[in-house]
Design a protein around this motif. Structure first.
Motif, mmCIF file in Angstrom:
data_model
loop_
_atom_site.group_PDB
_atom_site.id
_atom_site.type_symbol
_atom_site.label_atom_id
_atom_site.label_comp_id
_atom_site.label_asym_id
_atom_site.label_seq_id
_atom_site.Cartn_x
_atom_site.Cartn_y
_atom_site.Cartn_z
ATOM 1 N N GLY A 130 5.604 6.005 -12.738
ATOM 2 C CA GLY A 130 6.117 4.656 -12.737
ATOM 3 C C GLY A 130 5.057 3.674 -12.298
ATOM 4 N N GLU A 131 5.341 2.418 -12.515
ATOM 5 C CA GLU A 131 4.413 1.358 -12.152
ATOM 6 C C GLU A 131 4.420 1.119 -10.645
ATOM 7 N N ARG A 132 3.227 0.838 -10.116
ATOM 8 C CA ARG A 132 3.117 0.493 -8.696
ATOM 9 C C ARG A 132 3.141 -1.017 -8.573
ATOM 10 N N GLY A 133 3.765 -1.486 -7.480
ATOM 11 C CA GLY A 133 3.843 -2.912 -7.221
ATOM 12 C C GLY A 133 5.215 -3.489 -7.493
ATOM 13 N N ALA A 134 6.173 -2.669 -7.918
ATOM 14 C CA ALA A 134 7.540 -3.131 -8.166
ATOM 15 C C ALA A 134 8.471 -2.468 -7.161
ATOM 16 N N TYR A 135 9.232 -3.282 -6.446
ATOM 17 C CA TYR A 135 10.113 -2.769 -5.402
ATOM 18 C C TYR A 135 11.466 -3.457 -5.460
ATOM 19 N N SER A 136 12.502 -2.673 -5.240
ATOM 20 C CA SER A 136 13.839 -3.201 -5.077
ATOM 21 C C SER A 136 14.109 -3.250 -3.583
ATOM 22 N N MET A 137 14.314 -4.419 -3.065
ATOM 23 C CA MET A 137 14.480 -4.595 -1.624
ATOM 24 C C MET A 137 15.937 -4.337 -1.231
ATOM 25 N N CYS A 138 16.408 -3.111 -1.518
ATOM 26 C CA CYS A 138 17.818 -2.795 -1.340
ATOM 27 C C CYS A 138 18.131 -2.109 -0.022
ATOM 28 N N ASP A 139 17.120 -1.578 0.654
ATOM 29 C CA ASP A 139 17.381 -0.923 1.932
ATOM 30 C C ASP A 139 16.093 -0.903 2.764
ATOM 31 N N GLU A 140 16.206 -0.386 3.972
ATOM 32 C CA GLU A 140 15.053 -0.400 4.880
ATOM 33 C C GLU A 140 13.888 0.438 4.362
ATOM 34 N N ASP A 141 14.185 1.559 3.687
ATOM 35 C CA ASP A 141 13.110 2.389 3.132
ATOM 36 C C ASP A 141 12.320 1.633 2.076
ATOM 37 N N ALA A 142 13.025 0.911 1.197
ATOM 38 C CA ALA A 142 12.355 0.140 0.153
ATOM 39 C C ALA A 142 11.512 -0.982 0.769
ATOM 40 N N MET A 143 12.045 -1.624 1.790
ATOM 41 C CA MET A 143 11.293 -2.698 2.456
ATOM 42 C C MET A 143 10.042 -2.139 3.125
ATOM 43 N N ALA A 144 10.171 -0.978 3.746
ATOM 44 C CA ALA A 144 9.012 -0.347 4.387
ATOM 45 C C ALA A 144 7.969 0.044 3.354
ATOM 46 N N ALA A 145 8.404 0.542 2.196
ATOM 47 C CA ALA A 145 7.467 0.913 1.133
ATOM 48 C C ALA A 145 6.731 -0.313 0.610
ATOM 49 N N ALA A 146 7.441 -1.421 0.429
ATOM 50 C CA ALA A 146 6.813 -2.656 -0.043
ATOM 51 C C ALA A 146 5.825 -3.177 0.991
ATOM 52 N N GLU A 147 6.202 -3.111 2.263
ATOM 53 C CA GLU A 147 5.306 -3.566 3.323
ATOM 54 C C GLU A 147 4.051 -2.694 3.385
ATOM 55 N N GLN A 148 4.216 -1.385 3.230
ATOM 56 C CA GLN A 148 3.058 -0.492 3.223
ATOM 57 C C GLN A 148 2.157 -0.806 2.034
ATOM 58 N N TYR A 149 2.753 -1.092 0.883
ATOM 59 C CA TYR A 149 1.965 -1.456 -0.297
ATOM 60 C C TYR A 149 1.149 -2.716 -0.019
ATOM 61 N N LEU A 150 1.785 -3.707 0.615
ATOM 62 C CA LEU A 150 1.066 -4.943 0.960
ATOM 63 C C LEU A 150 -0.137 -4.647 1.854
ATOM 64 N N GLU A 151 0.049 -3.753 2.816
ATOM 65 C CA GLU A 151 -1.023 -3.432 3.770
ATOM 66 C C GLU A 151 -2.136 -2.597 3.157
ATOM 67 N N THR A 152 -1.793 -1.667 2.266
ATOM 68 C CA THR A 152 -2.793 -0.720 1.768
ATOM 69 C C THR A 152 -3.419 -1.098 0.430
ATOM 70 N N SER A 153 -2.779 -1.982 -0.338
ATOM 71 C CA SER A 153 -3.276 -2.291 -1.673
ATOM 72 C C SER A 153 -4.306 -3.410 -1.690
ATOM 73 N N GLY A 154 -4.417 -4.154 -0.594
ATOM 74 C CA GLY A 154 -5.310 -5.309 -0.579
ATOM 75 C C GLY A 154 -4.710 -6.517 -1.281
ATOM 76 N N PHE A 155 -3.399 -6.462 -1.578
ATOM 77 C CA PHE A 155 -2.742 -7.552 -2.298
ATOM 78 C C PHE A 155 -2.904 -8.892 -1.588
ATOM 79 N N ALA A 156 -2.621 -8.933 -0.281
ATOM 80 C CA ALA A 156 -2.651 -10.208 0.459
ATOM 81 C C ALA A 156 -4.027 -10.858 0.407
ATOM 82 N N ALA A 157 -5.090 -10.041 0.405
ATOM 83 C CA ALA A 157 -6.447 -10.583 0.400
ATOM 84 C C ALA A 157 -6.925 -10.963 -0.998
ATOM 85 N N ASN A 158 -6.239 -10.514 -2.035
ATOM 86 C CA ASN A 158 -6.643 -10.797 -3.413
ATOM 87 C C ASN A 158 -6.109 -12.161 -3.823
#
Length: 186
Positions: free
Chosen positions: A1-29
């Motif tokens: 599946g594609e990376r960077g798409a998240y359904s913010m439906c529960d705490e696990d999904a929110m944690a996964a999205a937050e981890q993606y933000l921290e590890t992907s360099g998205f915020a700095a790009n």
């Protein structure tokens, strides 16, 4: 599946999205764009969370789904004021679009979100499409399943246990069907 798409439906999904933000360099790009898709209170809170994590307002678009009657604030005037404030900060706000697809690069990271615009006049009998650049998609839909959706799930022998059951790659028990959003359950 594609990376960077998240359904913010529960705490696990929110944690996964937050981890993606921290590890992907998205915020700095500085050229990477985020779309928050939804008209719920969660959608507005997600926009605020992105801003608080250093994502520039000009890189964020709030897309409100077509036909979504949810009123996150209980008063349309309040929603209008909040959206005007977001726009004054530089956040894009689009309304009445329906998410219909994603494009990804060879590394399986999303690059574009594709929306249908049901309010635009049809072109060659088709609903016009809107393509928005998007390297991060955060879906914040209402936490419910309507009767039509449940019937479609049930009639196609997909596993439903309080939500459409998917694995870590958003695949259902039918390998040709993927799903994401508040209707899903891991």
């Amino acid at each position: 599946g594609e990376r960077g798409a998240y359904s913010m439906c529960d705490e696990d999904a929110m944690a996964a999205a937050e981890q993606y933000l921290e590890t992907s360099g998205f915020a700095a790009n500085a050229s990477a764009n985020a779309i928050v898709y939804g008209a719920t209170l969660d959608a507005y809170c997600t926009v605020e969370a992105l801003l608080a994590r250093g994502v520039g307002a000009e890189r964020i678009t709030l897309v409100k789904p077509a036909g979504d009657a949810d009123d996150a604030f209980g008063d349309a005037r309040v929603a209008t004021k909040v959206e005007r404030q977001l726009e004054s900060l530089g956040v894009g706000v689009r309304a009445d679009l329906r998410l219909c697809g994603l494009d990804a690069n060879s590394a399986q990271v999303i690059t574009t979100a594709l929306f249908e615009d049901p309010d635009a006049p049809p072109q060659d009998g088709e609903i016009p499409k809107v393509m928005l650049p998007c390297e991060l998609l955060l879906c914040c839909g209402p936490h419910r399943v309507d009767r039509t959706t449940f019937s479609a799930i049930n009639d196609n022998s997909l596993v439903y246990d309080g939500g459409l059951v998917v694995d870590a790659h958003f695949r259902t028990n039918d390998p040709s069907v993927s799903a994401a959003g508040p209707v899903t359950k891991f």
